[in-house]
Design an enzyme around this catalytic site. Structure first.
Site, short mmCIF file in Angstrom:
data_model
loop_
_atom_site.label_atom_id
_atom_site.label_comp_id
_atom_site.label_asym_id
_atom_site.label_seq_id
_atom_site.Cartn_x
_atom_site.Cartn_y
_atom_site.Cartn_z
N ASP A 1 9.36 -7.22 -4.97
CA ASP A 1 8.57 -7.01 -3.74
C ASP A 1 7.53 -8.12 -3.52
O ASP A 1 7.02 -8.27 -2.41
CB ASP A 1 7.84 -5.66 -3.81
CG ASP A 1 8.78 -4.49 -4.06
OD1 ASP A 1 9.97 -4.63 -3.73
OD2 ASP A 1 8.33 -3.46 -4.58
N GLY B 1 11.17 -3.64 -0.67
CA GLY B 1 9.85 -4.29 -0.56
C GLY B 1 8.68 -3.34 -0.53
O GLY B 1 7.54 -3.78 -0.43
#
Ligand code: F6P
Length: 352
Positions: free
Chosen positions: A131, A174
């Site tokens: 992420d 993410g």
């Protein structure tokens, strides 16, 4: 010195490269005994600790391998109650661990920091996540590989989109940060990139798709799983009771498809990339970064600089106090150079 090494949270490409580098440095430079803790903190929580000795042979030949040879867990909470803390403390003492190197995201770093204080051990952190959302760290390993995988998927989607004259929505992971969607979208030539940092305006997206229906006849939309339409909520895939990170996002591409389709002549299709973004071999960039991180973690251990996390700042490997990264996330600034550039070259960011 006896040093424990664990990987916590979701896996990501490059974990084995860190394990290899930290172990080799500790053995070669400090003559340390290195103990791998299995499945993150879970390996320390049972009546019998689950560990594996990490010697030179065990960590040889793993540089390229995806995943983690130690296993991981993103639901274990070693601070769940007093009995668990006492068990972890007993295991740390029985194993004779003076330091634990915790390789993980913000959740793992927060736990390691709190646990170190609770059971009286030292810790050194290594940031990992696809992420790229760890505070005070401009690039975590695993991110480059995930960007490569997601942008490759976007390129493949484009050829079928153009053949069928469709609007194709591709959802990346993410969490609450849009770094993966943003970089994969730019690298994968997306026409629209939607990130959690901007609540998107549906009409702005409709306008782009309609304009492209007249000319190019297809549109590629890259959306981060944490993005949401203005006035709506995030799309939650699952809530895991008892987990330190209970909310799992996912499925917003389908939500957007339902909202867009009635306004467009073209068919709209959605693809959720999911865990394919976390699997497989790390890119050469991630192998180098992960090796640097592992090596630096060993230097922190050997020089007695505990309570610190390795990081990358201004292109240099350094370290910061773990306390400064615990429980905080790095999100995209709306004026970040990549956002400015995206707007300037005509990529729609879903802004009204
Ligand atoms: O933090 C890494 C990550 O892959 C996120 O992008 C995603 O939201 C989450 O983990 C998925 O977690 P799980 O593997 O538990 O579904």
């Amino acid at each position: 010195m006896r040093v424990g090494v664990l990987t916590g949270g979701g896996d990501c490409p490059g974990l084995n490269a860190v394990i290899r580098a930290v172990t080799k440095s500790l053995i070669r430079q400090g003559d340390c005994e290195v103990i791998g803790i299995e499945d993150g903190f879970e390996g320390l929580m049972g009546a019998t600790p689950r560990v594996m000795p990490l010697d030179w042979e065990r960590v040889s030949g793993i540089l390229h391998a995806g995943g983690t040879i130690l296993g991981t867990s993103n639901s274990a909470n070693p601070l769940a109650n007093e009995a668990t803390v006492a068990q972890v403390k007993a295991n740390v003492q029985a194993l004779g661990l003076e330091v634990v190197v915790s390789i993980g995201g913000d959740g793992t770093q927060s736990l390691a920091h709190a646990l170190a204080q609770a059971v009286g051990m030292q810790c050194v952190g290594v940031p990992k996540t696809i992420d790229n959302d760890i505070a005070n760290c401009e690039r975590s390993f695993g991110f480059d590989t995930a960007v490569a995988t997601a942008s490759e998927a976007l390129r493949r989607i484009e050829s079928t989109a153009s053949s069928h004259h469709r609007v194709m929505i591709v959802e990346t992971m993410g969490r609450h940060a849009g770094w993966l969607a943003l970089e994969a979208g730019i690298a994968g030539a997306a026409d629209v990139i939607l990130v959690p940092e901007i609540d998107y305006d549906l009409q702005a997206i409709i306008d782009v798709c309609k304009a492209r229906e007249q000319r190019q006849r297809y549109t590629i939309i890259c959306i981060g799983e944490g993005a949401k339409e203005s006035g709506h909520s995030q799309t939650v895939r699952q809530t895991i009771a008892g987990s330190t990170d209970p909310v799992r996002l996912g499925g917003v591409a389908h939500v957007l498809r339902e909202r867009l389709q009635p306004h467009l002549k073209s068919e709209v299709r959605a693809t959720v990339l999911g865990h394919v973004q976390r699997g497989g071999e790390p890119t050469p960039f991630d192998r180098v970064l992960a090796t640097q991180f592992g090596h630096h973690a060993a230097q922190l251990v050997l020089s007695g600089q505990f309570g610190r996390m390795v990081t990358l700042q201004h292109g240099r490997i350094t370290s910061v106090p773990i306390a400064s990264v615990a429980n905080s996330q790095r999100r995209i600034d709306l004026h970040h150079p990549l956002m400015v550039m995206a707007r300037d070259i005509g990529i729609c960011l879903g802004e009204a």
